[in-house]
Design a protein around this motif. Structure first.
Motif, PDB file in Angstrom:
ATOM      1  N   ARG A 112       9.366   0.742   1.708  1.00  0.00           N
ATOM      2  CA  ARG A 112       8.144   1.240   1.038  1.00  0.00           C
ATOM      3  C   ARG A 112       6.896   0.622   1.665  1.00  0.00           C
ATOM      4  O   ARG A 112       6.703  -0.589   1.634  1.00  0.00           O
ATOM      5  N   VAL A 113       6.045   1.459   2.229  1.00  0.00           N
ATOM      6  CA  VAL A 113       4.791   0.988   2.811  1.00  0.00           C
ATOM      7  C   VAL A 113       3.772   0.828   1.689  1.00  0.00           C
ATOM      8  O   VAL A 113       3.494   1.774   0.943  1.00  0.00           O
ATOM      9  N   ALA A 172       4.773  -3.876   3.981  1.00  0.00           N
ATOM     10  CA  ALA A 172       5.864  -3.109   3.402  1.00  0.00           C
ATOM     11  C   ALA A 172       6.730  -3.980   2.509  1.00  0.00           C
ATOM     12  O   ALA A 172       6.837  -5.191   2.693  1.00  0.00           O
TER      13      ALA A 172
END
Length: 85
Positions: free
Chosen positions: A58-59, A54
């Motif tokens: 946000r992955v 990540a």
């Protein structure tokens, strides 16, 4: 241009996590390890999806990370960083 600091969510003893860390090191990523089992919230969020890479919230990806896949992530992050300059 510097890459952002990433987070590698992992579980101790996970061979895919160890492999991801080795590939991140080989590609000169800046990252920190976070053990999902040490935090019930992270355990609930990521379950058995580790490793999870990540950037902030946000992955960027889950599961197995080959050097090729991480190279693509690196290009994406460098392009994004260049767009902000």
């Amino acid at each position: 241009m510097a890459l952002p600091l990433l987070t590698l969510y992992h579980r101790p003893g996970c061979h895919l996590c160890e492999q991801a860390g080795a590939h991140l090191d080989a590609l000169n990523f800046r990252y920190e390890w976070v053990n999902v089992d040490a935090d019930p919230g992270l355990r609930a969020r990521y379950g058995d999806d580790v490793p999870v890479l990540a950037c902030g919230e946000r992955v960027l990806g889950k599961g197995a990370f080959s050097r090729g896949r991480l190279s693509q992530v690196k290009v994406l992050l460098l392009r994004e960083a260049a767009g902000r300059s």
